[in-house]
Write an enzyme that holds these catalytic residues in place. Structure first.
Site, PDB file in Angstrom:
ATOM      1  CG  HIS A  10      22.724 -74.406  -9.193  1.00 53.71           C
ATOM      2  ND1 HIS A  10      21.772 -74.173  -8.225  1.00 53.71           N
ATOM      3  CD2 HIS A  10      23.486 -73.287  -9.242  1.00 53.71           C
ATOM      4  CE1 HIS A  10      21.947 -72.977  -7.708  1.00 53.71           C
ATOM      5  NE2 HIS A  10      22.980 -72.407  -8.310  1.00 53.71           N
ATOM      6  CD  GLU A  88      26.365 -67.325  -8.883  1.00 49.27           C
ATOM      7  OE1 GLU A  88      26.894 -66.768  -9.876  1.00 49.27           O
ATOM      8  OE2 GLU A  88      25.138 -67.510  -8.776  1.00 49.27           O
TER       9      GLU A  88
END
EC number: 5.4.2.11
Length: 249
Positions: A10, A88
């Site tokens: 990202h 994550e």
């Protein structure tokens, strides 16, 4: 037949900018992060990539990066699958803390171990903590006790791999071109698996935000080649900047 897989971290998030441990906290992109998403889309467009399917996490910084990249690619219509397994790594009790301040308190080497080692997790977040994913309704269908309160890269890999084998790999084997937009550590886990690198080697791997990493795989999904799209020196500098985040000021 060569299979193409792109891994995309990202774009810059607000807590990347603030140099804070983010983990599963649902922080959005900065304006720079949105620009990185569009730039990633342009790099992939210039490469001539035509995707068949995309995968991302359930965290908005990855979702919005994917949306921005697909818009630039003019492939907004692409089927997109979201999974918590691509989230994550959970940073436990470190989530929300300033990385430089944590390094000053605990030492840069300890923070590097927490951030980049293979099998040592940060201190855990208790299941009763309001920030624990068990209290977040996006995970309501999952067993609260099975949700992580902290993770090492090793346990992140254990989480990610079933999704790779069950969802992503079959598409690649079927000849599909695949885009995975996720996070630094979920992508490090996939990188380790794909390249079969050692636990020691993974310690030094840093994945920059917003720069597509193109893999070419054979029929058995063995890596034939991989490279960052765009300027290699820019990717190197961006990776070095990621490495420096855990140093005391």
């Amino acid at each position: 037949m060569t299979r193409k897989l792109v891994l995309l971290r990202h774009g810059q998030s607000q807590w990347n900018l603030d140099n804070r441990f983010t983990g599963w906290v649902d922080v959005d992109l900065t304006e720079q992060g949105r620009q990185e998403a569009a730039a990633a889309g342009k790099l992939m467009k210039d490469e001539g990539l035509q995707f068949d399917v995309a995968y991302t996490s359930v965290l908005k910084r990855a979702i919005h990066t994917l949306q921005g990249a697909l818009k630039e690619l003019d492939q907004d219509w692409l089927p997109v699958h979201k999974s918590w397994r691509l989230n994550e790594r959970h940073y436990g009790g470190l989530q929300g803390l300033d990385k430089a301040e944590t390094a000053a308190k605990h030492g840069e080497e300890q923070v590097k171990i927490w951030r980049r080692s293979y099998d040592i997790p940060p201190p855990a977040m208790d299941v009763t903590d309001p920030g624990h994913p068990g209290h977040d309704r996006r995970y309501a269908t999952l067993d609260r006790n099975a949700l992580p309160g902290t993770e090492s890269l090793a346990t992140t890999l254990v989480r990610v791999l079933p999704y790779w084998h069950d969802a992503i790999a079959p598409q690649l084997k079927a000849g599909q071109t695949v885009l995975v937009t996720a996070h630094g550590n979920s992508l490090r886990a996939l990188y380790k698996y794909l390249n079969d690198i050692s636990n020691a080697q993974i310690l030094e791997l840093n994945i920059p935000t917003g720069i597509p990493l193109l893999f070419e795989l054979d029929d058995n999904l063995r890596v034939q080649s991989y490279r960052y799209l765009g300027d290699p020196e820019a990717a190197k500098r961006a990776a070095e900047a990621v490495a420096n985040q855990g140093k005391a000021k």
